[in-house]
Design a protein around this motif. Structure first.
Motif, PDB file in Angstrom:
ATOM      1  N   SER A 169     -17.240  16.081  33.754  1.00 53.69           N
ATOM      2  CA  SER A 169     -16.213  16.147  34.801  1.00 53.69           C
ATOM      3  C   SER A 169     -15.059  15.232  34.423  1.00 53.69           C
ATOM      4  N   SER A 170     -13.879  15.828  34.235  1.00 51.06           N
ATOM      5  CA  SER A 170     -12.688  15.051  33.927  1.00 51.06           C
ATOM      6  C   SER A 170     -12.209  14.301  35.163  1.00 51.06           C
ATOM      7  N   ARG A 171     -11.742  13.069  34.943  1.00 52.89           N
ATOM      8  CA  ARG A 171     -11.242  12.260  36.062  1.00 52.89           C
ATOM      9  C   ARG A 171      -9.766  12.521  36.361  1.00 52.89           C
ATOM     10  N   ALA A 172      -8.982  12.939  35.344  1.00 50.92           N
ATOM     11  CA  ALA A 172      -7.533  13.073  35.549  1.00 50.92           C
ATOM     12  C   ALA A 172      -6.942  14.018  34.521  1.00 50.92           C
ATOM     13  N   ARG A 173      -5.881  14.717  34.939  1.00 51.70           N
ATOM     14  CA  ARG A 173      -5.091  15.566  34.035  1.00 51.70           C
ATOM     15  C   ARG A 173      -3.797  14.820  33.730  1.00 51.70           C
ATOM     16  N   LEU A 174      -3.700  14.268  32.528  1.00 51.18           N
ATOM     17  CA  LEU A 174      -2.582  13.408  32.151  1.00 51.18           C
ATOM     18  C   LEU A 174      -1.683  14.128  31.147  1.00 51.18           C
ATOM     19  N   ARG A 183     -23.721  14.879  31.941  1.00 57.30           N
ATOM     20  CA  ARG A 183     -22.996  13.688  31.535  1.00 57.30           C
ATOM     21  C   ARG A 183     -21.687  13.576  32.315  1.00 57.30           C
ATOM     22  N   SER A 184     -21.713  13.979  33.559  1.00 60.48           N
ATOM     23  CA  SER A 184     -20.529  13.848  34.401  1.00 60.48           C
ATOM     24  C   SER A 184     -20.249  12.392  34.747  1.00 60.48           C
ATOM     25  N   ASP A 185     -21.127  11.479  34.294  1.00 61.16           N
ATOM     26  CA  ASP A 185     -20.888  10.044  34.499  1.00 61.16           C
ATOM     27  C   ASP A 185     -19.829   9.495  33.555  1.00 61.16           C
ATOM     28  N   ILE A 186     -19.541  10.203  32.451  1.00 62.90           N
ATOM     29  CA  ILE A 186     -18.555   9.706  31.484  1.00 62.90           C
ATOM     30  C   ILE A 186     -17.159   9.881  32.069  1.00 62.90           C
ATOM     31  N   ALA A 187     -16.365   8.823  32.010  1.00 63.45           N
ATOM     32  CA  ALA A 187     -15.017   8.839  32.614  1.00 63.45           C
ATOM     33  C   ALA A 187     -14.018   9.525  31.685  1.00 63.45           C
ATOM     34  N   LEU A 188     -14.207  10.823  31.487  1.00 59.84           N
ATOM     35  CA  LEU A 188     -13.333  11.603  30.617  1.00 59.84           C
ATOM     36  C   LEU A 188     -11.996  11.874  31.294  1.00 59.84           C
ATOM     37  N   VAL A 189     -10.945  12.021  30.485  1.00 60.60           N
ATOM     38  CA  VAL A 189      -9.626  12.457  30.976  1.00 60.60           C
ATOM     39  C   VAL A 189      -9.061  13.448  29.975  1.00 60.60           C
ATOM     40  N   THR A 190      -8.153  14.292  30.436  1.00 59.30           N
ATOM     41  CA  THR A 190      -7.434  15.182  29.528  1.00 59.30           C
ATOM     42  C   THR A 190      -6.016  14.667  29.355  1.00 59.30           C
ATOM     43  N   ILE A 191      -5.444  14.915  28.186  1.00 61.96           N
ATOM     44  CA  ILE A 191      -4.044  14.568  27.934  1.00 61.96           C
ATOM     45  C   ILE A 191      -3.425  15.691  27.121  1.00 61.96           C
ATOM     46  N   ASP A 192      -2.372  16.285  27.666  1.00 58.94           N
ATOM     47  CA  ASP A 192      -1.759  17.491  27.120  1.00 58.94           C
ATOM     48  C   ASP A 192      -0.272  17.472  27.447  1.00 58.94           C
ATOM     49  N   PRO A 193       0.486  18.430  26.933  1.00 57.98           N
ATOM     50  CA  PRO A 193       1.878  18.558  27.377  1.00 57.98           C
ATOM     51  C   PRO A 193       1.954  18.766  28.887  1.00 57.98           C
ATOM     52  N   LEU A 194       3.019  18.276  29.477  1.00 59.00           N
ATOM     53  CA  LEU A 194       3.200  18.355  30.924  1.00 59.00           C
ATOM     54  C   LEU A 194       3.081  19.802  31.404  1.00 59.00           C
ATOM     55  N   GLY A 195       2.287  20.011  32.454  1.00 60.58           N
ATOM     56  CA  GLY A 195       2.138  21.327  33.053  1.00 60.58           C
ATOM     57  C   GLY A 195       1.030  22.179  32.471  1.00 60.58           C
ATOM     58  N   SER A 196       0.366  21.722  31.410  1.00 60.49           N
ATOM     59  CA  SER A 196      -0.693  22.526  30.792  1.00 60.49           C
ATOM     60  C   SER A 196      -1.854  22.723  31.756  1.00 60.49           C
ATOM     61  N   MET A 197      -2.403  23.934  31.755  1.00 63.06           N
ATOM     62  CA  MET A 197      -3.565  24.257  32.576  1.00 63.06           C
ATOM     63  C   MET A 197      -4.767  24.700  31.746  1.00 63.06           C
ATOM     64  N   PRO A 242     -19.263  23.178  32.204  1.00 63.50           N
ATOM     65  CA  PRO A 242     -20.074  23.166  30.986  1.00 63.50           C
ATOM     66  C   PRO A 242     -19.182  22.877  29.786  1.00 63.50           C
ATOM     67  N   ALA A 243     -19.674  22.056  28.877  1.00 65.19           N
ATOM     68  CA  ALA A 243     -18.845  21.664  27.728  1.00 65.19           C
ATOM     69  C   ALA A 243     -19.717  21.391  26.522  1.00 65.19           C
ATOM     70  N   LEU A 244     -19.073  21.391  25.365  1.00 70.83           N
ATOM     71  CA  LEU A 244     -19.691  20.885  24.144  1.00 70.83           C
ATOM     72  C   LEU A 244     -19.285  19.423  24.034  1.00 70.83           C
ATOM     73  N   LEU A 245     -20.244  18.534  24.212  1.00 78.12           N
ATOM     74  CA  LEU A 245     -19.948  17.107  24.236  1.00 78.12           C
ATOM     75  C   LEU A 245     -20.246  16.492  22.873  1.00 78.12           C
ATOM     76  N   TRP A 246     -19.171  16.113  22.176  1.00 83.68           N
ATOM     77  CA  TRP A 246     -19.293  15.405  20.905  1.00 83.68           C
ATOM     78  C   TRP A 246     -19.362  13.906  21.190  1.00 83.68           C
ATOM     79  N   THR A 247     -20.283  13.238  20.503  1.00 83.77           N
ATOM     80  CA  THR A 247     -20.354  11.780  20.549  1.00 83.77           C
ATOM     81  C   THR A 247     -20.335  11.278  19.117  1.00 83.77           C
ATOM     82  N   ILE A 248     -19.321  10.500  18.791  1.00 86.24           N
ATOM     83  CA  ILE A 248     -19.162   9.997  17.425  1.00 86.24           C
ATOM     84  C   ILE A 248     -19.092   8.481  17.454  1.00 86.24           C
ATOM     85  N   GLU A 249     -19.961   7.856  16.688  1.00 85.15           N
ATOM     86  CA  GLU A 249     -19.966   6.404  16.540  1.00 85.15           C
ATOM     87  C   GLU A 249     -19.138   6.036  15.310  1.00 85.15           C
TER      88      GLU A 249
END
Length: 479
Positions: A168-173, A56-70, A143-150
């Protein structure tokens, strides 16, 4: 939901910090570097993950965390549907790299959770995994656990699924950057949808009787070699994102409760006697609490920028105590609720930073696939509450020690100075002792006077002690 202060610390190589942090590590007997065999096992695991078939690397996922998180545990994508909304939430798959009983697993079970403080952290897993191969870094297939909630149009969950998938995440925000774009009207459309979902979920939380204490957050920085502290307002984007994490935790709990196997994060309901004492405190502070207004509604009426209200919020932490974990297999816990959320809930979204989340994820994967829970996960459930309780206690001690060090270091050059503050707590056994909040710099510390302290009142206090080595700061009412 949180009942503790949060601490945001920017890295610094100040000698006082270095010496103080070394003392904290020794006093609390904190874990040091990972043993060589653990690092070696982690390095080997990093290049040999167990890949899922679903892509499901087609999903346009992004991460959002405190600045500098790895150590990026989660990535999300939210979209509108004909019936409401769809939430995709990918969680780092630690079990794709770590096996039960291997050196990394055994060490993680000893540590329990990642500890954060000052310019360093004590990770749950070696960084080759937690900040590398397992982390949902942008532009990498993981590899991830992908939750899908409607969700329906009211924000209510109507369908839940979780399965292993390549993502696959598109951006680290980061929160501040996204909030700036939202405020400027330049954010991507998804963030408007997240706001809708976050606010709908918050409304549902209110309707259930959930409660969150908006206590001030402390931020520590070092400018030109001098410690600076400030209280930081929580950003709206943080609240919306938190609602998605809570949504996953409640969905996971629902799956486990229905199957009568798993582990819950619990919090007992407030003691009626404690609520009675809070009403007395409200009267002392001059804050109206109408007889027909319940405790959650009263909390929502408080303003964290008002010193008297901060004193009230501080007092309210006394009724949200006793959080724990409850494992079960066949019979539900006698008290399965998390009273602050007014719902059943579990920790499931941070397996890089918290041990228990790896196990709850495995249980939910099996339940959704209508398969037996893996024997290694089932066998671990009974011991997890004690492990997590111990690691949580250690994390609280660590956070408090780092805060105390930072406050004492920031104020050490200012002994004898007088500051503006507000009394936010008075000791039950000695009304001449209590806690004062000084807003500039942002410090919460002990204070004493020759007469009973005026709870909630603005005061002038003199700094009489600030010792970084002992991590103590103390004020007295100014004459």
């Amino acid at each position: 939901m949180s009942t503790t202060r949060r601490i945001h610390i920017r890295p610094a190589g100040d000698p006082v910090l270095v010496q103080g942090m070394r003392a904290i590590h020794e006093d609390l007997k904190l874990p040091a570097a990972f043993p060589p065999e653990v690092e070696a096992a982690a390095a080997k695991a990093a290049v040999n993950p167990r890949w899922p078939e679903l892509d499901r690397s087609d999903i346009a996922l992004v991460t959002i965390d405190p600045l500098g998180s790895m150590d990026l545990d989660q990535a999300l994508h939210v979209e509108r549907t004909a019936g409401g909304y769809r939430v995709h939430y990918a969680i780092a798959d630690v079990a794709a790299f770590v096996s039960a009983g291997d050196p990394v697993d055994l060490e993680a079970n000893r540590r329990g959770e990642t500890l954060y403080g000052a310019d360093a952290k004590i990770p749950l897993h070696p960084t080759v995994l937690s900040e590398g191969a397992v982390s949902l870094l942008p532009g990498q297939v993981r590899p991830a656990l992908l939750w899908t909630i409607e969700l329906d149009r009211s924000g209510e969950s109507v369908a839940v699924d979780v399965r292993r998938a390549k993502v696959s995440s598109r951006a680290r925000l980061d929160y501040a950057g996204v909030q700036q774009r939202i405020d400027a009207g330049a954010a991507e459309p998804m963030w408007s949808i997240l706001r809708e979902v976050g606010e709908l979920r918050r409304q549902r939380e209110f309707a259930r009787g959930g409660v969150s204490l908006p206590l001030p957050e402390q931020e520590i920085s070092v400018v030109d070699g001098r410690w600076q502290l400030a209280f930081r307002a929580r950003l709206p984007i943080e609240d919306w994102n938190e609602q998605i994490s809570l949504l996953i935790g409640m969905a996971a709990a629902q799956l486990m409760v229905q199957a009568k196997v798993g582990l819950l994060r619990t919090l007992p309901p407030p003691d009626p006697r404690a609520l009675g004492r809070l009403r007395v405190t409200a009267r002392v502070l001059g804050i109206g609490w109408p007889p027909g207004l319940d405790y959650p509604g009263f909390i929502r009426s408080l303003d964290p920028s008002n010193d008297a209200h901060v004193a009230m919020l501080t007092a309210c932490t006394t009724v949200l105590r006793g959080a724990g974990y409850a494992a079960f297999d066949g019979t539900l816990p006698a008290q399965p609720m998390h009273s602050a959320l007014a719902a059943q809930y579990t920790h499931a979204t941070a397996p890089l930073r918290r041990l228990v989340d790896r196990y709850t994820g495995e249980v939910c994967l099996a339940l959704c696939a209508k398969q037996p829970v893996p024997a290694w996960a089932l066998a671990a459930l009974p011991g997890l509450p004690a492990t997590m309780q111990a690691s949580g206690h250690r994390a609280g001690q660590y956070e408090s020690a780092v805060l105390n060090l930072a406050e004492a270091a920031a104020l050490a050059p200012r002994l004898g100075e007088v500051f503006d503050g507000a009394i936010v707590e008075v000791a039950h056994d000695d009304p001449a002792r209590g806690t004062v909040i000084v807003r500039d710099p942002a410090v919460e510390a002990g204070v004493s006077g020759s007469t009973p302290l005026p709870l909630g009142a603005d005061v002038r206090v003199s700094l009489v002690e600030a010792d970084p080595l002992r991590r103590t700061t103390r004020f007295e009412l100014a004459q």
